[in-house]
Design a protein around this motif. Structure first.
Motif, PDB file in Angstrom:
ATOM      1  N   UNK A  90       0.828  -1.216   0.000  1.00  0.00           N
ATOM      2  CA  UNK A  90       0.000   0.000   0.000  1.00  0.00           C
ATOM      3  C   UNK A  90       0.861   1.265   0.000  1.00  0.00           C
ATOM      4  N   UNK A  91       1.945   1.240   0.729  1.00  0.00           N
ATOM      5  CA  UNK A  91       2.848   2.396   0.727  1.00  0.00           C
ATOM      6  C   UNK A  91       3.446   2.592  -0.666  1.00  0.00           C
ATOM      7  N   UNK A  92       3.893   1.477  -1.261  1.00  0.00           N
ATOM      8  CA  UNK A  92       4.504   1.573  -2.589  1.00  0.00           C
ATOM      9  C   UNK A  92       3.482   1.992  -3.647  1.00  0.00           C
ATOM     10  N   UNK A  93       2.225   1.582  -3.488  1.00  0.00           N
ATOM     11  CA  UNK A  93       1.199   1.993  -4.441  1.00  0.00           C
ATOM     12  C   UNK A  93       1.015   3.504  -4.422  1.00  0.00           C
ATOM     13  N   UNK A  94       1.152   4.095  -3.257  1.00  0.00           N
ATOM     14  CA  UNK A  94       1.060   5.558  -3.164  1.00  0.00           C
ATOM     15  C   UNK A  94       2.189   6.196  -3.973  1.00  0.00           C
ATOM     16  N   UNK A  95       3.396   5.647  -3.837  1.00  0.00           N
ATOM     17  CA  UNK A  95       4.522   6.188  -4.591  1.00  0.00           C
ATOM     18  C   UNK A  95       4.414   5.893  -6.081  1.00  0.00           C
ATOM     19  N   UNK A  96       3.582   4.937  -6.462  1.00  0.00           N
ATOM     20  CA  UNK A  96       3.423   4.603  -7.869  1.00  0.00           C
ATOM     21  C   UNK A  96       2.287   5.357  -8.554  1.00  0.00           C
ATOM     22  N   UNK A  97       1.569   6.210  -7.804  1.00  0.00           N
ATOM     23  CA  UNK A  97       0.559   7.055  -8.450  1.00  0.00           C
ATOM     24  C   UNK A  97       1.251   7.945  -9.478  1.00  0.00           C
ATOM     25  N   UNK A  98       0.573   8.186 -10.566  1.00  0.00           N
ATOM     26  CA  UNK A  98       1.170   8.923 -11.676  1.00  0.00           C
ATOM     27  C   UNK A  98       1.683  10.300 -11.238  1.00  0.00           C
ATOM     28  N   UNK A 100      18.023   7.833  -9.487  1.00  0.00           N
ATOM     29  CA  UNK A 100      17.154   6.672  -9.283  1.00  0.00           C
ATOM     30  C   UNK A 100      17.688   5.806  -8.149  1.00  0.00           C
ATOM     31  N   UNK A 101      19.017   5.720  -8.037  1.00  0.00           N
ATOM     32  CA  UNK A 101      19.604   4.919  -6.963  1.00  0.00           C
ATOM     33  C   UNK A 101      19.292   5.511  -5.590  1.00  0.00           C
ATOM     34  N   UNK A 102      19.395   6.829  -5.474  1.00  0.00           N
ATOM     35  CA  UNK A 102      19.086   7.499  -4.214  1.00  0.00           C
ATOM     36  C   UNK A 102      17.602   7.343  -3.879  1.00  0.00           C
ATOM     37  N   UNK A 103      16.752   7.482  -4.880  1.00  0.00           N
ATOM     38  CA  UNK A 103      15.306   7.326  -4.696  1.00  0.00           C
ATOM     39  C   UNK A 103      14.991   5.915  -4.200  1.00  0.00           C
ATOM     40  N   UNK A 104      15.550   4.911  -4.865  1.00  0.00           N
ATOM     41  CA  UNK A 104      15.319   3.520  -4.459  1.00  0.00           C
ATOM     42  C   UNK A 104      15.879   3.246  -3.065  1.00  0.00           C
ATOM     43  N   UNK A 105      17.042   3.819  -2.758  1.00  0.00           N
ATOM     44  CA  UNK A 105      17.641   3.644  -1.439  1.00  0.00           C
ATOM     45  C   UNK A 105      16.718   4.203  -0.354  1.00  0.00           C
ATOM     46  N   UNK A 106      16.142   5.366  -0.602  1.00  0.00           N
ATOM     47  CA  UNK A 106      15.229   5.961   0.370  1.00  0.00           C
ATOM     48  C   UNK A 106      13.976   5.112   0.560  1.00  0.00           C
ATOM     49  N   UNK A 107      13.449   4.550  -0.517  1.00  0.00           N
ATOM     50  CA  UNK A 107      12.297   3.660  -0.410  1.00  0.00           C
ATOM     51  C   UNK A 107      12.639   2.419   0.408  1.00  0.00           C
ATOM     52  N   UNK A 108      13.796   1.858   0.148  1.00  0.00           N
ATOM     53  CA  UNK A 108      14.214   0.649   0.859  1.00  0.00           C
ATOM     54  C   UNK A 108      14.411   0.932   2.341  1.00  0.00           C
ATOM     55  N   UNK A 109      15.063   2.048   2.674  1.00  0.00           N
ATOM     56  CA  UNK A 109      15.297   2.387   4.081  1.00  0.00           C
ATOM     57  C   UNK A 109      13.967   2.651   4.805  1.00  0.00           C
ATOM     58  N   UNK A 110      13.055   3.336   4.151  1.00  0.00           N
ATOM     59  CA  UNK A 110      11.744   3.577   4.759  1.00  0.00           C
ATOM     60  C   UNK A 110      10.990   2.284   5.022  1.00  0.00           C
ATOM     61  N   UNK A 111      11.001   1.398   4.032  1.00  0.00           N
ATOM     62  CA  UNK A 111      10.325   0.114   4.205  1.00  0.00           C
ATOM     63  C   UNK A 111      11.040  -0.765   5.224  1.00  0.00           C
ATOM     64  N   UNK A 112      12.364  -0.692   5.263  1.00  0.00           N
ATOM     65  CA  UNK A 112      13.132  -1.457   6.249  1.00  0.00           C
ATOM     66  C   UNK A 112      12.823  -0.976   7.663  1.00  0.00           C
ATOM     67  N   UNK A 113      12.635   0.321   7.838  1.00  0.00           N
ATOM     68  CA  UNK A 113      12.270   0.869   9.143  1.00  0.00           C
ATOM     69  C   UNK A 113      10.909   0.343   9.582  1.00  0.00           C
ATOM     70  N   UNK A 114       9.954   0.333   8.669  1.00  0.00           N
ATOM     71  CA  UNK A 114       8.637  -0.218   8.977  1.00  0.00           C
ATOM     72  C   UNK A 114       8.740  -1.691   9.354  1.00  0.00           C
ATOM     73  N   UNK A 115       9.498  -2.465   8.580  1.00  0.00           N
ATOM     74  CA  UNK A 115       9.657  -3.895   8.853  1.00  0.00           C
ATOM     75  C   UNK A 115      10.336  -4.121  10.198  1.00  0.00           C
ATOM     76  N   UNK A 116      11.332  -3.301  10.522  1.00  0.00           N
ATOM     77  CA  UNK A 116      12.028  -3.440  11.802  1.00  0.00           C
ATOM     78  C   UNK A 116      11.077  -3.186  12.968  1.00  0.00           C
ATOM     79  N   UNK A 117      10.237  -2.181  12.853  1.00  0.00           N
ATOM     80  CA  UNK A 117       9.288  -1.863  13.928  1.00  0.00           C
ATOM     81  C   UNK A 117       8.323  -3.028  14.130  1.00  0.00           C
ATOM     82  N   UNK A 118       7.810  -3.579  13.039  1.00  0.00           N
ATOM     83  CA  UNK A 118       6.887  -4.715  13.139  1.00  0.00           C
ATOM     84  C   UNK A 118       7.596  -5.912  13.753  1.00  0.00           C
ATOM     85  N   UNK A 119       8.806  -6.209  13.276  1.00  0.00           N
ATOM     86  CA  UNK A 119       9.575  -7.333  13.819  1.00  0.00           C
ATOM     87  C   UNK A 119       9.820  -7.151  15.314  1.00  0.00           C
TER      88      UNK A 119
END
Length: 189
Positions: free
Chosen positions: A8-16, A29-48
């Protein structure tokens, strides 16, 4: 859970409109992808972390048992695998398909891995198929940890090997997702 949340988070970023704004931003693009990965990793860490704390609250006094730390490490590595699968699914899923894809994928992986029945009861064919399944390796490592009576180099070898295999799956899924994202970005330019 991660497929649904990260999707759902990624779908928001995929809106046109959001995509167009991000493509105009002065970041690579590398910096953009890195930021997405770090944000998602933070969410995953909190859940874990919440699940680990809940496990020790429910099973008070188990932190000092042999293998408890290894279970925690294995669950963290598996969380990273789940995050990379979530990131991959989110690259091609839609708002209406994210939950059905997540449910089908997780149940399929669980049935083929020995999550519902002991791996020793799986047929040879299912065990061969399971080698290509990250959940199979997670369960296999948990079974190995459960059999450890004392921590030695010999007893840790299957645990370390299984964790490395899970990390390899994670890198592979993440690499595929990043290639898909990059191809889509160049296709829309």
């Amino acid at each position: 859970m991660l497929i649904s949340m990260v999707g759902r988070i990624m779908l928001i970023f995929n809106h046109k409109e959001i995509k167009m704004r991000n493509h105009c931003a002065p970041i690579s693009i590398n910096n953009y992808n890195f930021q997405l990965i770090v944000g998602n990793l933070t969410l995953a860490f909190i859940i874990w972390f919440i699940f680990v704390v809940m496990a020790f609250v429910i099973n008070a006094g188990t932190l000092n048992q042999t293998g408890s730390f290894l279970y925690i490490v294995n669950s963290f590595v598996f969380t990273i695998v789940c995050l990379s699968i979530s990131f991959l699914v989110a690259t091609f899923a839609t708002k209406n398909s994210i939950d059905p894809i997540g449910n089908s994928l997780t149940l399929g992986l669980a049935f083929l891995s020995g999550s519902f029945v002991p791996q020793a009861l799986l047929s040879d064919t299912l065990q061969t198929i399971g080698i290509f399944n990250p959940v199979f390796w997670y369960v296999k490592v948990n079974n190995s940890i459960g059999g450890i009576t004392s921590i030695t180099q010999f007893s840790l070898e299957p645990v370390i090997y299984g964790i490395l295999v899970q990390l390899a799956f994670s890198v592979a899924f993440l690499a595929i997702a990043l290639v898909v994202i990059k191809q889509r970005r160049f296709a829309h330019q």
